[in-house]
Design an enzyme around this catalytic site. Structure first.
Site, PDB file in Angstrom:
ATOM      1  N   ASP A 237       0.884  -1.168   0.000  1.00 47.92           N
ATOM      2  CA  ASP A 237       0.000   0.000   0.000  1.00 47.92           C
ATOM      3  C   ASP A 237       0.923   1.219   0.000  1.00 47.92           C
ATOM      4  O   ASP A 237       1.633   1.456   0.984  1.00 47.92           O
ATOM      5  CB  ASP A 237      -0.879  -0.044   1.254  1.00 47.92           C
ATOM      6  CG  ASP A 237      -1.854   1.126   1.331  1.00 47.92           C
ATOM      7  OD1 ASP A 237      -1.830   2.004   0.451  1.00 47.92           O
ATOM      8  OD2 ASP A 237      -2.640   1.164   2.310  1.00 47.92           O
ATOM      9  N   GLU A 434       2.846   7.709   1.206  1.00 51.44           N
ATOM     10  CA  GLU A 434       2.632   6.471   1.970  1.00 51.44           C
ATOM     11  C   GLU A 434       3.614   5.384   1.571  1.00 51.44           C
ATOM     12  O   GLU A 434       3.934   5.222   0.394  1.00 51.44           O
ATOM     13  CB  GLU A 434       1.200   5.968   1.705  1.00 51.44           C
ATOM     14  CG  GLU A 434       0.860   4.635   2.361  1.00 51.44           C
ATOM     15  CD  GLU A 434      -0.599   4.250   2.169  1.00 51.44           C
ATOM     16  OE1 GLU A 434      -1.214   4.702   1.186  1.00 51.44           O
ATOM     17  OE2 GLU A 434      -1.113   3.499   3.013  1.00 51.44           O
TER      18      GLU A 434
HETATM   19 CO   LIG Z   1      -3.136   2.983   3.192  1.00 56.39          CO
END
Ligand SMILES: [Co+2]
Length: 453
Positions: A237, A434
């Site tokens: 992710d 991220e």
């Molecule tokens: Co995430």
């Protein structure tokens, strides 16, 4: 809900008139095709010199007596060059088309960035016991590294083609098709881990176009490109932000540095609240001037990083991005998505706009359904996505039609959860970075790290 959305669509329609998107797209595709073709003819050209009859003839003309010997040596060369060709490692094409497992014949994928634990955990670096634990996990590490390599290659290509004027839906489909190809999509064994988030401006997360959406990427947009890859349910992710106007650079920098701070702070036995406090401190040290107005950057206080489990994007622990969070600790062997959101708005998001993202509830067991349409849709979801997140476009491409009522039934029954877009105040801007990290027994691995961020 509908009001804001209608506006977005209208704006997009307006911009479509200014830019000839279709032509633009075609030109890009043609260019890509040309690149592919020129590469192909290059490699053919190299082979031709040593092995085509045409070439032998040319040589024969200059020295007829040596014809037989030359023909023989040409045969040998042919064999040789073939054998050599096989051993040479493949190089990725541009645009990327070769699955990453074919680029790494050893089947060992690159390790992410290694960060050493500090303070009380320094001993882990050299512990023989911890090293033995890691040896056992090596196949699993390699599995998620394959997913990470796909992420890096896909995002690198996307960055090179992202331009104002692109249709958001084309952008997503290009990205998704590339992930499918490079990861060798195979049912639930390898593929896309969740819908391509491409939330714009004050929309912080969970926006992807639904079919028919005509939104066009603009020069002054701030787009969060958040996409996921997985192999055997091991999810990467990872997200970054794109802005064409350099006036947004400090806003992007704030979330990039805040995320790096979160990654640095993370560790075994580290309290989640301490990570959040460190992130906020870095984030809010930034300011950004937008059209003559200065904003102190805020951390979005109701958005978090999260632990990740097999086929489970949110595995239970939240990583806050402001101070005052939970005292719960990170543990050995856990995966975390460290993500931070920088905002010029309130630093608080609420659900708004049309929903595109959905996911089966991870803990829900078998629930018998009477409605045939809902039952059939659930069978599709189970088979295609299981507990991975999906969007309406993913159902469309599988040939599902008129499923909205059945989908609503599944949501009402608590089997599926809708994840509507999360928005700060209209007119504000949000950026995000991220990474997925793994708390290995001896060190921390930033699985998704690349030379870009
Ligand atoms: Co995430």
């Amino acid at each position: 809900m509908g009001g804001t959305n209608a506006e977005v669509v209208q704006e997009a329609a307006h911009d479509m008139k200014k830019l000839d998107i279709a032509e633009n797209e075609t030109t890009q595709e043609t260019a890509a095709k040309e690149i592919r073709e020129s590469k192909l003819s290059n490699s053919n050209g190299t082979v031709m010199v040593s092995q085509t009859p045409q070439n032998d003839d040319e040589v024969a003309q200059s020295d007829g007596t040596a014809l037989d010997g030359l023909a023989e040596s040409a045969k040998k060369k042919k064999k040789k060059s073939r054998a050599k060709k096989k051993k040479e490692p493949l190089e990725q094409t541009d645009p990327p088309t070769i699955p990453v497992d074919e680029l790494f014949p050893s089947a060992e994928f690159p390790e992410g960035e290694i960060q050493q634990y500090k303070d009380d955990n320094l001993w882990r670096t050299t512990s023989e016991e911890k090293r033995e634990l890691e040896r056992l996990q090596k196949p699993m590490y390699n599995t998620i590294r394959r997913a990470a390599e796909v992420h890096r290659q896909v995002r690198k290509y996307m960055r090179s083609i992202l331009k104002p004027g692109m249709l958001m839906i084309d952008l997503c489909e290009t990205l998704e098709n590339m992930v499918r190809r490079l990861i060798k999509e195979n049912g639930l064994q390898a593929g896309i881990a969740f819908p391509t988030g491409c939330s714009l401006n004050w929309v912080a997360a969970h926006w992807t176009p639904n079919s028919g959406d005509r939104t066009v990427l603009q020069y002054d947009d701030v787009m969060k490109l958040d996409f996921g890859t997985h192999v055997d349910g091991h999810i990467v992710d990872c997200a970054f932000t794109v802005a064409f106007n350099p006036m947004f650079n400090p806003l992007l920098e704030a979330s990039r540095e805040a995320t790096n701070t979160g990654v640095k702070e993370a560790g075994i036995d580290v309290r989640l609240c301490d990570v959040g406090a460190a992130i906020q401190e870095v984030m809010e040290s930034y300011e950004v001037e937008i059209n003559g107005k200065v904003f102190q950057v805020k951390s979005v206080r109701n958005l978090n990083g999260h632990s990740i489990g097999p086929y489970q994007i949110h595995a239970g622990k939240s990583v806050p991005i402001v101070k005052g969070g939970e005292q719960t600790k990170m543990e050995e062997g856990e995966f975390f998505a460290i993500e931070t959101f920088a905002s010029t708005g309130k630093g608080y998001v609420r659900e708004d706009l049309e929903c595109s993202h959905y996911m089966k509830n991870f803990d829900v067991g078998h629930i018998p359904l009477r409605l045939p349409r809902a039952k059939q849709l659930l069978a599709t979801i189970n088979k295609q996505f299981s507990t991975l997140a999906f969007c309406r476009r993913y159902l469309d491409r599988l040939g599902e039609t008129k499923y909205l009522m059945a989908l609503k039934n599944l949501c009402d029954a608590g089997i599926v959860q809708p994840y509507p877009p999360l928005c700060d105040v209209k007119g504000s801007y949000v950026s995000q970075f991220e990474h997925t990290i793994l708390l290995r027994p001896t060190c921390k691995e930033v699985i998704s790290r690349g030379d870009d961020y």
